[in-house]
Motif scaffolding. Sequence first.
Motif, PDB file in Angstrom:
ATOM      1  N   ASN A  54     -15.192   3.357   3.074  1.00 54.07           N
ATOM      2  CA  ASN A  54     -14.543   2.280   2.309  1.00 54.07           C
ATOM      3  C   ASN A  54     -13.240   2.716   1.651  1.00 54.07           C
ATOM      4  O   ASN A  54     -12.861   2.172   0.609  1.00 54.07           O
ATOM      5  CB  ASN A  54     -15.505   1.685   1.274  1.00 54.07           C
ATOM      6  N   CYS A  55     -12.607   3.708   2.225  1.00 55.95           N
ATOM      7  CA  CYS A  55     -11.276   4.106   1.729  1.00 55.95           C
ATOM      8  C   CYS A  55     -10.316   2.939   1.976  1.00 55.95           C
ATOM      9  O   CYS A  55     -10.451   2.223   2.959  1.00 55.95           O
ATOM     10  CB  CYS A  55     -10.767   5.318   2.503  1.00 55.95           C
ATOM     11  N   ARG A  56      -9.354   2.810   1.085  1.00 59.87           N
ATOM     12  CA  ARG A  56      -8.451   1.665   1.216  1.00 59.87           C
ATOM     13  C   ARG A  56      -7.370   1.883   2.277  1.00 59.87           C
ATOM     14  O   ARG A  56      -6.778   0.937   2.755  1.00 59.87           O
ATOM     15  CB  ARG A  56      -7.827   1.346  -0.140  1.00 59.87           C
ATOM     16  N   LEU A  57      -7.093   3.150   2.583  1.00 64.56           N
ATOM     17  CA  LEU A  57      -6.090   3.411   3.621  1.00 64.56           C
ATOM     18  C   LEU A  57      -6.699   4.328   4.690  1.00 64.56           C
ATOM     19  O   LEU A  57      -7.103   5.455   4.392  1.00 64.56           O
ATOM     20  CB  LEU A  57      -4.854   4.080   3.005  1.00 64.56           C
ATOM     21  N   LEU A  58      -6.797   3.798   5.899  1.00 69.42           N
ATOM     22  CA  LEU A  58      -7.308   4.606   7.016  1.00 69.42           C
ATOM     23  C   LEU A  58      -6.156   4.936   7.943  1.00 69.42           C
ATOM     24  O   LEU A  58      -5.493   4.033   8.458  1.00 69.42           O
ATOM     25  CB  LEU A  58      -8.364   3.828   7.786  1.00 69.42           C
ATOM     26  N   ILE A  59      -5.940   6.222   8.130  1.00 74.33           N
ATOM     27  CA  ILE A  59      -4.850   6.658   8.988  1.00 74.33           C
ATOM     28  C   ILE A  59      -5.462   7.258  10.237  1.00 74.33           C
ATOM     29  O   ILE A  59      -6.292   8.170  10.152  1.00 74.33           O
ATOM     30  CB  ILE A  59      -3.988   7.712   8.246  1.00 74.33           C
ATOM     31  N   MET A  60      -5.097   6.717  11.381  1.00 76.37           N
ATOM     32  CA  MET A  60      -5.709   7.204  12.632  1.00 76.37           C
ATOM     33  C   MET A  60      -4.616   7.613  13.601  1.00 76.37           C
ATOM     34  O   MET A  60      -3.747   6.800  13.935  1.00 76.37           O
ATOM     35  CB  MET A  60      -6.563   6.105  13.255  1.00 76.37           C
ATOM     36  N   ASP A  61      -4.694   8.851  14.027  1.00 75.58           N
ATOM     37  CA  ASP A  61      -3.698   9.386  14.956  1.00 75.58           C
ATOM     38  C   ASP A  61      -4.316   9.418  16.355  1.00 75.58           C
ATOM     39  O   ASP A  61      -5.245  10.180  16.601  1.00 75.58           O
ATOM     40  CB  ASP A  61      -3.290  10.804  14.500  1.00 75.58           C
ATOM     41  N   GLU A  62      -3.826   8.575  17.222  1.00 73.02           N
ATOM     42  CA  GLU A  62      -4.332   8.467  18.606  1.00 73.02           C
ATOM     43  C   GLU A  62      -5.856   8.330  18.636  1.00 73.02           C
ATOM     44  O   GLU A  62      -6.545   9.155  19.257  1.00 73.02           O
ATOM     45  CB  GLU A  62      -3.904   9.688  19.431  1.00 73.02           C
TER      46      GLU A  62
ATOM     47  N   MET B 201     -12.363  -4.458   8.873  1.00 71.79           N
ATOM     48  CA  MET B 201     -11.131  -4.795   8.159  1.00 71.79           C
ATOM     49  C   MET B 201     -11.419  -5.788   7.038  1.00 71.79           C
ATOM     50  O   MET B 201     -12.254  -6.658   7.174  1.00 71.79           O
ATOM     51  CB  MET B 201     -10.150  -5.409   9.180  1.00 71.79           C
ATOM     52  N   SER B 202     -10.728  -5.592   5.935  1.00 70.72           N
ATOM     53  CA  SER B 202     -10.846  -6.554   4.828  1.00 70.72           C
ATOM     54  C   SER B 202      -9.489  -6.686   4.152  1.00 70.72           C
ATOM     55  O   SER B 202      -8.571  -5.918   4.447  1.00 70.72           O
ATOM     56  CB  SER B 202     -11.904  -6.084   3.830  1.00 70.72           C
ATOM     57  N   GLU B 203      -9.399  -7.593   3.239  1.00 66.82           N
ATOM     58  CA  GLU B 203      -8.131  -7.826   2.532  1.00 66.82           C
ATOM     59  C   GLU B 203      -7.698  -6.609   1.710  1.00 66.82           C
ATOM     60  O   GLU B 203      -6.522  -6.419   1.433  1.00 66.82           O
ATOM     61  CB  GLU B 203      -8.282  -9.036   1.590  1.00 66.82           C
ATOM     62  N   GLU B 204      -8.692  -5.824   1.311  1.00 64.09           N
ATOM     63  CA  GLU B 204      -8.404  -4.680   0.440  1.00 64.09           C
ATOM     64  C   GLU B 204      -7.950  -3.442   1.219  1.00 64.09           C
ATOM     65  O   GLU B 204      -7.461  -2.490   0.643  1.00 64.09           O
ATOM     66  CB  GLU B 204      -9.657  -4.304  -0.370  1.00 64.09           C
ATOM     67  N   ARG B 205      -8.180  -3.469   2.508  1.00 61.27           N
ATOM     68  CA  ARG B 205      -7.952  -2.254   3.297  1.00 61.27           C
ATOM     69  C   ARG B 205      -6.694  -2.361   4.154  1.00 61.27           C
ATOM     70  O   ARG B 205      -6.246  -3.462   4.480  1.00 61.27           O
ATOM     71  CB  ARG B 205      -9.154  -1.968   4.205  1.00 61.27           C
TER      72      ARG B 205
ATOM     73  N   VAL C  51       0.846  -1.193   0.000  1.00 62.89           N
ATOM     74  CA  VAL C  51       0.000   0.000   0.000  1.00 62.89           C
ATOM     75  C   VAL C  51       0.880   1.242   0.000  1.00 62.89           C
ATOM     76  O   VAL C  51       0.573   2.224  -0.654  1.00 62.89           O
ATOM     77  CB  VAL C  51      -0.913   0.000   1.243  1.00 62.89           C
ATOM     78  N   ALA C  52       1.955   1.149   0.740  1.00 63.06           N
ATOM     79  CA  ALA C  52       2.862   2.297   0.821  1.00 63.06           C
ATOM     80  C   ALA C  52       4.301   1.817   0.805  1.00 63.06           C
ATOM     81  O   ALA C  52       4.616   0.754   1.341  1.00 63.06           O
ATOM     82  CB  ALA C  52       2.592   3.098   2.089  1.00 63.06           C
ATOM     83  N   GLU C  53       5.122   2.600   0.178  1.00 59.27           N
ATOM     84  CA  GLU C  53       6.545   2.273   0.122  1.00 59.27           C
ATOM     85  C   GLU C  53       7.340   3.545   0.387  1.00 59.27           C
ATOM     86  O   GLU C  53       7.167   4.546  -0.310  1.00 59.27           O
ATOM     87  CB  GLU C  53       6.879   1.709  -1.255  1.00 59.27           C
ATOM     88  N   VAL C  54       8.166   3.486   1.397  1.00 61.36           N
ATOM     89  CA  VAL C  54       8.975   4.645   1.772  1.00 61.36           C
ATOM     90  C   VAL C  54      10.433   4.248   1.603  1.00 61.36           C
ATOM     91  O   VAL C  54      10.868   3.225   2.122  1.00 61.36           O
ATOM     92  CB  VAL C  54       8.702   5.032   3.248  1.00 61.36           C
TER      93      VAL C  54
ATOM     94  N   LEU D 199      -6.245   9.649  -5.275  1.00 61.73           N
ATOM     95  CA  LEU D 199      -5.561   9.147  -4.078  1.00 61.73           C
ATOM     96  C   LEU D 199      -6.242   9.656  -2.804  1.00 61.73           C
ATOM     97  O   LEU D 199      -6.465   8.883  -1.870  1.00 61.73           O
ATOM     98  CB  LEU D 199      -4.080   9.566  -4.091  1.00 61.73           C
ATOM     99  N   LEU D 200      -6.598  10.931  -2.790  1.00 60.88           N
ATOM    100  CA  LEU D 200      -7.270  11.480  -1.597  1.00 60.88           C
ATOM    101  C   LEU D 200      -8.603  10.767  -1.335  1.00 60.88           C
ATOM    102  O   LEU D 200      -9.031  10.654  -0.197  1.00 60.88           O
ATOM    103  CB  LEU D 200      -7.500  12.985  -1.759  1.00 60.88           C
ATOM    104  N   GLY D 201      -9.222  10.294  -2.407  1.00 64.54           N
ATOM    105  CA  GLY D 201     -10.488   9.563  -2.263  1.00 64.54           C
ATOM    106  C   GLY D 201     -10.290   8.174  -1.665  1.00 64.54           C
ATOM    107  O   GLY D 201     -11.258   7.506  -1.305  1.00 64.54           O
ATOM    108  N   GLU D 202      -9.032   7.731  -1.581  1.00 70.98           N
ATOM    109  CA  GLU D 202      -8.741   6.406  -1.016  1.00 70.98           C
ATOM    110  C   GLU D 202      -8.111   6.493   0.366  1.00 70.98           C
ATOM    111  O   GLU D 202      -7.769   5.480   0.949  1.00 70.98           O
ATOM    112  CB  GLU D 202      -7.791   5.632  -1.955  1.00 70.98           C
TER     113      GLU D 202
END
Lengths: 263, 276
Positions: B149-157, B178-182, B6-9, B77-80
Motif C-alpha cells: 500500500n505504498c503511495r508511489l510504486l516505481i517499476m523498472d521493466e 490502483m486507487s486515487e491515493e496511489r 506526487v512528484a515535482e521535478v 518517505l521510504l515507507g511510501e
Amino acid sequence: MSRFIALVKREWIIGRRDLVIYAAVIILVLLGNETLQSIIARYAGTPFPQEVYGTLFPPFLFVGGIIITVALFADDLFKKENQHTFLMLPATNGEKFLSKSLLAMVAYPVVLTVFFVLSSLVIEPSLYLIFKNPAAIFNPFAMPAFFTLIARYWVINSIFVLGSTLFRKMALVKTALAFTIVVLLSVAIGFLFLRLFVTIRMGRGIGLFEALARVERERLDAMMGAIQTWKVAGQLLNYLIIPIVLQITAYFRLTEVEATDAV
Amino acid sequence: MDHYRVAEVDGLSFSYKHTPLFKDLSFSLERGNIYGLLGKNGAGKSTLLKLLGGQLFAQGGTLSVMGENPQRRTPSLLGEIFYLSEEFPLPRMKSQQYLAMLTPFYGRFDHERFAQYAAEFDLDLLQRLDQMSLGQKKKYLLAFGLASNCRLLIMDEPTNGLDIPSKRQFRQIVASAMSEERTFVISTHQVRDMEALIDPIIILDQGRVIFNEGLDTLTDAYVMDLVSVDPGDDVLYKEKVLGGWMVLRSRAQGQSGQSLDLETIFNILVEKGGRL
C-alpha cells in the motif's frame, strides 16, 4: 513495532540459520572437549581440569564475534542479494548502523556468555553422571579479567566494524592485514623515534638496548612513574576513545555507501 | 506543493562522471495515475526512477516526492515508496520469513491482499525465494509492492521475464490495485504489453521530457491510415509497412481511422522531438 526492533528482528531472521549452526558447533566443541578431558582424567588418573569453559570462551568470543560482525555489515552493504533491500528499508542510517553495531558489540558477548553458562549447566551434570568428575559450571565472573576481555573484544571488534564498511570484498582478511600493517608501522615508527632520542641524548655509536641499560635506576623509576600516571589516560584512549572513533567513522562510511555505492 | 502532485521535478541536472544525462529537466507526476516512462536505450529512464526513489542524488535543480526531498531518504518517505528494480536477487529464505522480515517497515501492509495477489500470480509461497525463476521473483516482489500500500510504486521493466499469461495477469492486478491515493510509474521498452495499462505517458529523449500527457490528447487529434501509395510530405508522419504506407493525419470532424498505438506514438514523438 518500532523501526529499531524491526531492524533487529530482520537481522535475526537473516542470520538465524547460521547462528543455529554456530551454536551447534559451540555445543559440540564444549561437549567433545569436556568428554575427552573426563575420559583422560578418569582413565589416566590425572586431575580433572576445571577451566575448560574459561579457556574456550575467549576464542569463541573473538573469532565468532568478528566473523558475525563482518557478515552483519558487509552482507548488507556490499552483497547483491541484500544491498537494494537494505538501501530502501524505511529506517534512518543511524538506526541501521546502531542495530548492527549493538548486536555485534553488546548482544553477541551477552548471548555467548549466557550460552556458555547454559551449556555448562547441561553438559556438566550429564558428564558427572557418567564419569563422576567434579562439575565445573561456567562462571564468567570467576574468570580472571572477564571485563577486560570484553573491553578488548570491544576494541578489536570496532576495528572490524570499520573494516567491514570499508572493504567491499574479503573484509575479514583485508581488515586483519591492514591492522597488522598499522601495528607494525606504529612499532617501527616508535623504535625510530626512540633511536633518534637515544642518539640525540647519548650520541652516536650506542645501541638502543645498551643505552637503556645505561639509564640510571632512579631515572628509570621516575620514567616508569610517569608512564603509570598516563596509564589511565592510555586505557581510556584504548578502551573508550579509539572504539568510539572507529564506530563513528564506520557510521559515516555506512552513510557514504548508502548514498553512493549501494545503487 | 499541489495536493495532487506526487512528484515535482524542476530544472534537474544529473551526470555520470563526464557523461551528462539530464540538464534542466522539469515535469510533475499527479496522483491516481499509472505513468508509463518511455525512452530509447540510454535515455535515462532507470536513472530518473532512481532519482525519484532517492537512490541517486540530483546534481542541480529541485526534486520533491510527496513534498519531501528523496535525497534525504527519510523513513517516512521510504515507507511510501516501493521500488521494483530490473535486477533483484532475493535472499535465501521462504516467503513467510521474508514477510516477517520486511512487513514491519510498511505499516499498511495487507497480508490478505498479498496472499490474493500471490494466488493470482500462481506463486508457490512454500518455495524458497532464491530458487524461484526470474519471472516468479518479479511477480513475488510485485505482489509485495502492491500489498504494501505504498503511495508511489516505481517499476523498472516489470514485464521483462514474464511469460505471456503472466503479462496479462500483471496488467489485471496492477489495474485492480490502483486507487486515487496511489501512483505507479512504470518504465518499459515493451510498450505493447503496457498499452492498455499506462496513461499518461512520459517520453524521455536526449535528457529531456519531450512528452508528458494523456494519450487521449493524441488519439482525439490524430488518426492513422493505411495508404497504398507514398503520400509524400503531405502527412505528419509516414512509415513503410507491409501493403503500403501507414500515415498519420490530423483527425477531421467525425473522421474514422485506425487508432494510434503506443509504439507508433512513441516513434512519432521521438522523431519529431515531442511536437506534432
